[in-house]
Design an enzyme around this catalytic site. Structure first.
Site, short mmCIF file in Angstrom:
data_model
loop_
_atom_site.label_atom_id
_atom_site.label_comp_id
_atom_site.label_asym_id
_atom_site.label_seq_id
_atom_site.Cartn_x
_atom_site.Cartn_y
_atom_site.Cartn_z
N ASP A 15 36.85 50.38 43.11
CA ASP A 15 37.70 50.03 44.23
C ASP A 15 37.96 51.24 45.12
O ASP A 15 38.43 52.28 44.63
CB ASP A 15 39.06 49.51 43.74
CG ASP A 15 38.98 48.11 43.16
OD1 ASP A 15 37.97 47.43 43.40
OD2 ASP A 15 39.94 47.71 42.47
N ASN A 45 40.00 44.01 35.56
CA ASN A 45 41.45 44.20 35.64
C ASN A 45 42.17 43.34 34.61
O ASN A 45 43.11 43.80 33.93
CB ASN A 45 41.97 43.82 37.03
CG ASN A 45 41.49 44.75 38.12
OD1 ASN A 45 41.10 45.88 37.87
ND2 ASN A 45 41.53 44.25 39.35
N GLN A 105 46.53 43.13 53.65
CA GLN A 105 45.33 43.70 53.07
C GLN A 105 44.09 42.93 53.52
O GLN A 105 44.09 41.70 53.57
CB GLN A 105 45.39 43.67 51.53
CG GLN A 105 44.22 44.34 50.84
CD GLN A 105 44.35 44.28 49.32
OE1 GLN A 105 44.02 43.27 48.71
NE2 GLN A 105 44.85 45.34 48.73
N GLN A 154 38.12 35.32 45.67
CA GLN A 154 37.55 35.42 47.01
C GLN A 154 36.12 34.90 47.09
O GLN A 154 35.60 34.71 48.19
CB GLN A 154 37.63 36.88 47.48
CG GLN A 154 39.07 37.36 47.62
CD GLN A 154 39.17 38.79 48.10
OE1 GLN A 154 38.17 39.45 48.33
NE2 GLN A 154 40.38 39.28 48.25
N ASN A 177 45.37 31.29 44.43
CA ASN A 177 46.50 31.45 45.34
C ASN A 177 46.46 30.35 46.40
O ASN A 177 45.53 29.54 46.44
CB ASN A 177 46.52 32.86 45.96
CG ASN A 177 45.30 33.17 46.80
OD1 ASN A 177 44.70 32.28 47.41
ND2 ASN A 177 44.92 34.44 46.83
N ASP A 237 45.72 39.62 39.16
CA ASP A 237 44.98 39.87 37.92
C ASP A 237 45.94 40.21 36.78
O ASP A 237 45.76 39.76 35.64
CB ASP A 237 43.97 41.01 38.11
CG ASP A 237 42.94 40.70 39.17
OD1 ASP A 237 42.60 39.51 39.34
OD2 ASP A 237 42.45 41.64 39.83
#
Length: 296
Positions: A15, A45, A105, A154, A177, A237
């Protein structure tokens, strides 16, 4: 006897987290005020979070030519995370996340070694959580598992209607989400209720607004734990790591979600998805003043 191992399938990433005051319009630039590099990837994660909480975790992932002998590999070994890896000649998958001063973000993702999933043979596992990843791989993995949970993450925008229809018919739990739920609804041309009716257990997370649980004809709302947040990356996560660790310990679903919320609150206090993962004792100390005594 059932295995205590929680297998987590999906990405292992490096990341890059960048910070800017504001996002520029197209054609302009903004100064980066901070750049940091961390271990990441949704599946990694979660597996690291489970291991830190004292659970038994297996990470099923694709790795690049830069993984063997790396600090990331050594770190996972030290945590006690078992690994089943599919190797690629490309670099490990890499995420570039840009945070602004308002707490928003934007993420850009380099698939990299993730291409190995397309030719990998999914292993048979008893309890598996699929944290993003290749749709065809996940379908096969879900069909073989006794318990399968899906977090399309995603990658959901790359799933076809057929992919999602098949997966929703194979899984025992869906975690996403509200943004990802909207994409699923759009892809399948159906309502949220249609999706909730098709899966035995669904969790929808809402960031600072907490999470919603749908199971056994009931709806439960779980508040987020309020802390001074520095970085939202990895919060979901950590929630999943706490939830599944508690699930394997035999806690009821609502308590599992509360433990997920508490675990998540630690991660947002520091930059990086794995830099402030709590062990069980730290989690429980924060749980008590928020939700009361932790009981099964």
């Amino acid at each position: 006897m059932q295995s205590e191992t929680i297998s987590v399938s999906g990405h292992l990433c490096v990341d890059y987290i960048l910070t800017v005051d504001e996002y520029p319009p197209v054609g302009e630039s903004r100064r980066v005020s901070e750049r940091r590099i961390y271990f990441g990837g949704g599946a990694a994660n979660i597996a690291a979070g489970i291991a830190t909480l004292g659970g038994q975790a297996e990470l099923i992932c694709a790795v690049g030519c830069d993984f063997t002998g790396s600090e990331y590999e050594k770190y996972l070994e030290e945590l006690g995370v078992k690994t089943t890896v599919f190797r690629s000649e490309k670099n490990c998958s890499t995420a570039f996340m840009v945070n602004n001063a308002a707490g928003d973000q934007v993420t850009y993702f380099e698939w990299g070694a993730g291409e190995a999933f397309a030719r990998a043979v999914p292993p048979k596992r008893e309890f598996v959580h699929m944290a993003t990843g290749d749709a065809v791989f996940n379908i096969s993995l879900a069909k073989q598992a006794r318990f399968a949970s899906l977090d399309p993450g995603q990658d959901v925008k790359y799933y076809t209607a057929d992919d999602l229809t098949t997966l929703l018919g194979e899984i025992d739990m869906l975690i996403c989400n509200n943004y990802e739920m909207d994409i699923i609804e759009h892809t399948l041309s159906c309502s949220e209720k249609d999706i909730l009716d098709s899966v035995p257990f669904t969790i929808i997370t809402h960031g600072k607004a907490g999470s919603s649980l749908y199971f056994d004809g009931k709806t439960e709302q779980i508040p987020a734990v309020s802390v001074e947040a520095k970085d939202p990356t990895g919060a979901g996560d950590a929630y999943r790591a706490g939830f599944f660790t508690a699930w394997k310990k035999g806690y009821d679903p609502v308590t599992c979600a509360k433990i997920g919320a508490v675990t998540s609150s630690f991660v947002v206090e520091m930059i990086g998805t794995q830099t402030n993962l709590p062990d069980w004792d730290r989690m429980e100390q924060r749980y008590r003043p928020v939700f009361g005594r932790l009981e099964r």
